[in-house]
Scaffold this motif. Structure first.
Motif, PDB file in Angstrom:
ATOM      1  N   ALA A  21       0.834  -1.206   0.000  1.00 56.60           N
ATOM      2  CA  ALA A  21       0.000   0.000   0.000  1.00 56.60           C
ATOM      3  C   ALA A  21       0.867   1.254   0.000  1.00 56.60           C
ATOM      4  O   ALA A  21       0.626   2.195  -0.776  1.00 56.60           O
ATOM      5  CB  ALA A  21      -0.931  -0.008   1.208  1.00 56.60           C
ATOM      6  N   PHE A  22       1.883   1.289   0.872  1.00 57.27           N
ATOM      7  CA  PHE A  22       2.750   2.473   0.892  1.00 57.27           C
ATOM      8  C   PHE A  22       3.557   2.570  -0.403  1.00 57.27           C
ATOM      9  O   PHE A  22       3.728   3.664  -0.946  1.00 57.27           O
ATOM     10  CB  PHE A  22       3.708   2.425   2.077  1.00 57.27           C
ATOM     11  N   THR A  23       4.045   1.441  -0.897  1.00 50.27           N
ATOM     12  CA  THR A  23       4.846   1.458  -2.127  1.00 50.27           C
ATOM     13  C   THR A  23       4.049   2.021  -3.292  1.00 50.27           C
ATOM     14  O   THR A  23       4.541   2.866  -4.052  1.00 50.27           O
ATOM     15  CB  THR A  23       5.335   0.038  -2.458  1.00 50.27           C
ATOM     16  N   LEU A  24       2.809   1.568  -3.461  1.00 47.35           N
ATOM     17  CA  LEU A  24       1.970   2.059  -4.551  1.00 47.35           C
ATOM     18  C   LEU A  24       1.606   3.529  -4.350  1.00 47.35           C
ATOM     19  O   LEU A  24       1.630   4.321  -5.308  1.00 47.35           O
ATOM     20  CB  LEU A  24       0.703   1.216  -4.663  1.00 47.35           C
ATOM     21  N   ALA A  25       1.265   3.904  -3.111  1.00 44.95           N
ATOM     22  CA  ALA A  25       0.931   5.302  -2.841  1.00 44.95           C
ATOM     23  C   ALA A  25       2.119   6.204  -3.144  1.00 44.95           C
ATOM     24  O   ALA A  25       1.977   7.264  -3.778  1.00 44.95           O
ATOM     25  CB  ALA A  25       0.489   5.458  -1.386  1.00 44.95           C
ATOM     26  N   TYR A  26       3.293   5.797  -2.701  1.00 39.35           N
ATOM     27  CA  TYR A  26       4.507   6.575  -2.951  1.00 39.35           C
ATOM     28  C   TYR A  26       4.765   6.696  -4.458  1.00 39.35           C
ATOM     29  O   TYR A  26       5.070   7.785  -4.964  1.00 39.35           O
ATOM     30  CB  TYR A  26       5.681   5.889  -2.263  1.00 39.35           C
ATOM     31  N   THR A  27       4.616   5.595  -5.173  1.00 44.71           N
ATOM     32  CA  THR A  27       4.896   5.592  -6.612  1.00 44.71           C
ATOM     33  C   THR A  27       3.936   6.486  -7.372  1.00 44.71           C
ATOM     34  O   THR A  27       4.355   7.307  -8.210  1.00 44.71           O
ATOM     35  CB  THR A  27       4.807   4.151  -7.161  1.00 44.71           C
ATOM     36  N   PHE A  28       2.632   6.368  -7.090  1.00 43.03           N
ATOM     37  CA  PHE A  28       1.640   7.099  -7.868  1.00 43.03           C
ATOM     38  C   PHE A  28       1.487   8.550  -7.432  1.00 43.03           C
ATOM     39  O   PHE A  28       0.859   9.339  -8.151  1.00 43.03           O
ATOM     40  CB  PHE A  28       0.286   6.387  -7.781  1.00 43.03           C
ATOM     41  N   VAL A  29       2.047   8.937  -6.305  1.00 40.40           N
ATOM     42  CA  VAL A  29       2.048  10.342  -5.900  1.00 40.40           C
ATOM     43  C   VAL A  29       3.329  11.022  -6.359  1.00 40.40           C
ATOM     44  O   VAL A  29       3.294  12.109  -6.946  1.00 40.40           O
ATOM     45  CB  VAL A  29       1.874  10.480  -4.371  1.00 40.40           C
ATOM     46  N   VAL A  30       4.460  10.395  -6.107  1.00 41.04           N
ATOM     47  CA  VAL A  30       5.751  11.017  -6.405  1.00 41.04           C
ATOM     48  C   VAL A  30       6.000  11.118  -7.908  1.00 41.04           C
ATOM     49  O   VAL A  30       6.471  12.157  -8.394  1.00 41.04           O
ATOM     50  CB  VAL A  30       6.884  10.235  -5.712  1.00 41.04           C
ATOM     51  N   THR A  31       5.679  10.080  -8.671  1.00 40.42           N
ATOM     52  CA  THR A  31       6.000  10.067 -10.108  1.00 40.42           C
ATOM     53  C   THR A  31       5.366  11.230 -10.866  1.00 40.42           C
ATOM     54  O   THR A  31       6.082  11.971 -11.563  1.00 40.42           O
ATOM     55  CB  THR A  31       5.590   8.724 -10.734  1.00 40.42           C
ATOM     56  N   PRO A  32       4.041  11.449 -10.801  1.00 40.04           N
ATOM     57  CA  PRO A  32       3.484  12.592 -11.539  1.00 40.04           C
ATOM     58  C   PRO A  32       3.965  13.939 -11.011  1.00 40.04           C
ATOM     59  O   PRO A  32       4.166  14.876 -11.812  1.00 40.04           O
ATOM     60  CB  PRO A  32       1.966  12.432 -11.342  1.00 40.04           C
ATOM     61  N   LEU A  33       4.172  14.061  -9.688  1.00 46.24           N
ATOM     62  CA  LEU A  33       4.665  15.324  -9.153  1.00 46.24           C
ATOM     63  C   LEU A  33       6.075  15.623  -9.650  1.00 46.24           C
ATOM     64  O   LEU A  33       6.411  16.785  -9.918  1.00 46.24           O
ATOM     65  CB  LEU A  33       4.632  15.292  -7.626  1.00 46.24           C
ATOM     66  N   VAL A  34       6.897  14.595  -9.766  1.00 47.23           N
ATOM     67  CA  VAL A  34       8.254  14.786 -10.292  1.00 47.23           C
ATOM     68  C   VAL A  34       8.202  15.252 -11.746  1.00 47.23           C
ATOM     69  O   VAL A  34       8.936  16.164 -12.150  1.00 47.23           O
ATOM     70  CB  VAL A  34       9.058  13.474 -10.168  1.00 47.23           C
ATOM     71  N   LEU A  35       7.318  14.645 -12.539  1.00 47.77           N
ATOM     72  CA  LEU A  35       7.181  15.041 -13.943  1.00 47.77           C
ATOM     73  C   LEU A  35       6.726  16.496 -14.058  1.00 47.77           C
ATOM     74  O   LEU A  35       7.301  17.285 -14.822  1.00 47.77           O
ATOM     75  CB  LEU A  35       6.175  14.131 -14.646  1.00 47.77           C
ATOM     76  N   ILE A  36       5.700  16.859 -13.289  1.00 44.95           N
ATOM     77  CA  ILE A  36       5.156  18.223 -13.378  1.00 44.95           C
ATOM     78  C   ILE A  36       6.165  19.250 -12.881  1.00 44.95           C
ATOM     79  O   ILE A  36       6.429  20.260 -13.552  1.00 44.95           O
ATOM     80  CB  ILE A  36       3.843  18.316 -12.570  1.00 44.95           C
ATOM     81  N   LEU A  37       6.752  18.986 -11.696  1.00 46.08           N
ATOM     82  CA  LEU A  37       7.697  19.947 -11.126  1.00 46.08           C
ATOM     83  C   LEU A  37       8.949  20.065 -11.990  1.00 46.08           C
ATOM     84  O   LEU A  37       9.455  21.179 -12.216  1.00 46.08           O
ATOM     85  CB  LEU A  37       8.072  19.523  -9.709  1.00 46.08           C
ATOM     86  N   GLY A  38       9.460  18.934 -12.471  1.00 41.15           N
ATOM     87  CA  GLY A  38      10.640  18.975 -13.325  1.00 41.15           C
ATOM     88  C   GLY A  38      10.406  19.758 -14.599  1.00 41.15           C
ATOM     89  O   GLY A  38      11.262  20.541 -15.050  1.00 41.15           O
ATOM     90  N   PHE A  39       9.219  19.587 -15.193  1.00 42.33           N
ATOM     91  CA  PHE A  39       8.888  20.316 -16.418  1.00 42.33           C
ATOM     92  C   PHE A  39       8.749  21.808 -16.156  1.00 42.33           C
ATOM     93  O   PHE A  39       9.250  22.639 -16.933  1.00 42.33           O
ATOM     94  CB  PHE A  39       7.596  19.757 -17.012  1.00 42.33           C
ATOM     95  N   LEU A  40       8.104  22.177 -15.053  1.00 46.24           N
ATOM     96  CA  LEU A  40       7.931  23.596 -14.733  1.00 46.24           C
ATOM     97  C   LEU A  40       9.270  24.269 -14.447  1.00 46.24           C
ATOM     98  O   LEU A  40       9.507  25.412 -14.873  1.00 46.24           O
ATOM     99  CB  LEU A  40       6.994  23.742 -13.528  1.00 46.24           C
ATOM    100  N   ILE A  41      10.138  23.568 -13.719  1.00 49.04           N
ATOM    101  CA  ILE A  41      11.473  24.135 -13.449  1.00 49.04           C
ATOM    102  C   ILE A  41      12.245  24.306 -14.753  1.00 49.04           C
ATOM    103  O   ILE A  41      12.917  25.328 -14.963  1.00 49.04           O
ATOM    104  CB  ILE A  41      12.251  23.239 -12.476  1.00 49.04           C
ATOM    105  N   ALA A  42      12.147  23.329 -15.649  1.00 53.29           N
ATOM    106  CA  ALA A  42      12.843  23.421 -16.939  1.00 53.29           C
ATOM    107  C   ALA A  42      12.343  24.610 -17.744  1.00 53.29           C
ATOM    108  O   ALA A  42      13.134  25.350 -18.347  1.00 53.29           O
ATOM    109  CB  ALA A  42      12.652  22.125 -17.722  1.00 53.29           C
ATOM    110  N   LEU A  43      11.013  24.823 -17.767  1.00 51.63           N
ATOM    111  CA  LEU A  43      10.471  25.981 -18.473  1.00 51.63           C
ATOM    112  C   LEU A  43      10.961  27.283 -17.864  1.00 51.63           C
ATOM    113  O   LEU A  43      11.325  28.231 -18.580  1.00 51.63           O
ATOM    114  CB  LEU A  43       8.941  25.936 -18.443  1.00 51.63           C
ATOM    115  N   GLY A  44      10.975  27.336 -16.521  1.00 54.60           N
ATOM    116  CA  GLY A  44      11.420  28.554 -15.855  1.00 54.60           C
ATOM    117  C   GLY A  44      12.877  28.853 -16.109  1.00 54.60           C
ATOM    118  O   GLY A  44      13.244  29.993 -16.436  1.00 54.60           O
TER     119      GLY A  44
END
Length: 343
Positions: free
Chosen positions: A119-142
């Motif tokens: 349960a924790f592994t799946l929660a960690y994976t499905f929360v962290v992965t999209p946030l990393v993609l979004i934050l990484g893309f926004l930082i790259a644009l900035g």
């Protein structure tokens, strides 16, 4: 390229994958089918002033002889996979039959060690992965829109979380959220509650672990996206600007489609890394509130009760299967995009 030339070209890679990937996986699977030998007991007569008694004692020589003859242990088949510490078929069936509702069933299932870690592994994976993609893309644009003079220092600072060793990074954040740390003391002052502790709450512990995961992995996504932004066709961007496209429209219809292969690549890497989350749990000493599949493997091999190679092997195989299942949708999309380009 001729078939013969291609064969010799990929042969070193094939040999490397066979030696360092395929054979270890097969070895782990074979080990998972065995359990530790039971100690050989011998009945011994002990005599004292008040008479003799019969006692059972471990026969060290016979036990060691048994281990030498069958070093893998006692064959158990798939029994390790189905026992209480793993898939727990019997316990899950019993919980389903005695359930008072679907919530009660999940509550009982999450009390089992494997499903609690899953349960924790799946929660960690499905929360962290999209946030990393979004934050990484926004930082790259900035960063891409910054003046050239400050781009270099900004990129260097942005990459610092990725440079820090994961275990050290988690320890630093762990000290910061301590009651006497910067974050912990600040929160206590803000809420005027000296007893407030981020470590005491399982929910807050999960949140802190995920925050650390995003902080540590976002620089990787940022640098990949930033490199991709340098390859966006200037002619296409200029044409979009001439047509009156806004910054958001240019990003949505030009930049994002161009970076989609990189997005798939980052997603693959992040899914594999996040599903194997381990270092933050150790660094935060969070095993009382959050455990992962990788932590279970570590605990089987380095726990205080002894080394359980069969149990660790079974969890390793299940982890590999879990990673494979997570990657299937991404791989299917990649295969379809490849076939579409070929056609």
């Amino acid at each position: 390229m001729k078939n013969r030339t291609f064969f010799w070209f990929i042969l070193p890679s094939l040999i490397t994958m066979l030696l360092f990937i395929a054979l270890p996986i097969v070895s782990v699977f074979v080990q998972s089918l065995h359990i530790e030998h039971e100690a050989v007991l011998t009945e011994v007569e002990n005599c004292g002033p008040f008479g003799c008694t019969q006692e059972l004692q471990i026969n060290v020589e016979e036990t060691q002889k048994l281990k030498d003859e069958r070093p893998l242990g006692q064959f158990n088949g798939f029994g390790t996979y189905t026992n209480r510490n793993h898939l727990a078929f019997a316990e899950i069936s019993q919980a389903w039959q005695s359930r008072e509702g679907i919530g009660d069933f999940f509550s009982q299932a999450l009390n089992l060690p494997f499903y609690r870690a899953l349960a924790f592994t799946l929660a960690y994976t499905f929360v962290v992965t999209p946030l990393v993609l979004i934050l990484g893309f926004l930082i790259a644009l900035g960063v891409n829109s910054l003046p050239k003079r400050i781009k270099g220092p900004t990129i260097f600072i942005s990459l610092l979380p990725m440079i820090v060793t994961p275990l050290i990074g988690s320890l630093i954040l762990f000290w910061m959220i301590d009651a006497q740390g910067v974050l912990g003391a600040t929160l206590q002052n803000l809420f005027d509650d000296p007893s407030l502790s981020l470590k005491a709450s399982p929910t807050l512990t999960w949140i802190m672990l995920m925050v650390y995961g995003v902080w540590h992995s976002a620089p990787f996504a940022f640098i990949v996206f930033y490199a991709g932004l340098q390859t966006v066709p200037a002619d296409t961007m200029e044409a979009a600007m001439i047509d009156g496209a806004s910054r958001w429209e240019r990003t949505r219809y030009v930049v994002l489609p161009h970076l989609m292969p990189l997005t798939v690549f980052i997603t693959l890497i992040q899914l594999m890394d996040n599903f194997r989350v381990f270092e933050p749990i150790v660094g935060f000493s969070a095993q009382a509130s959050a455990t992962s599949l990788s932590w279970i493997i570590f605990n089987d091999l380095a726990g205080s009760e002894g080394q359980f190679f069969g149990s660790a092997g079974a969890t390793s195989v299940l982890t590999i299967l879990g990673v494979g299942i997570l990657l299937i949708p991404v791989l299917i999309r990649t295969w379809r995009d490849f076939n579409r380009k070929v056609v």
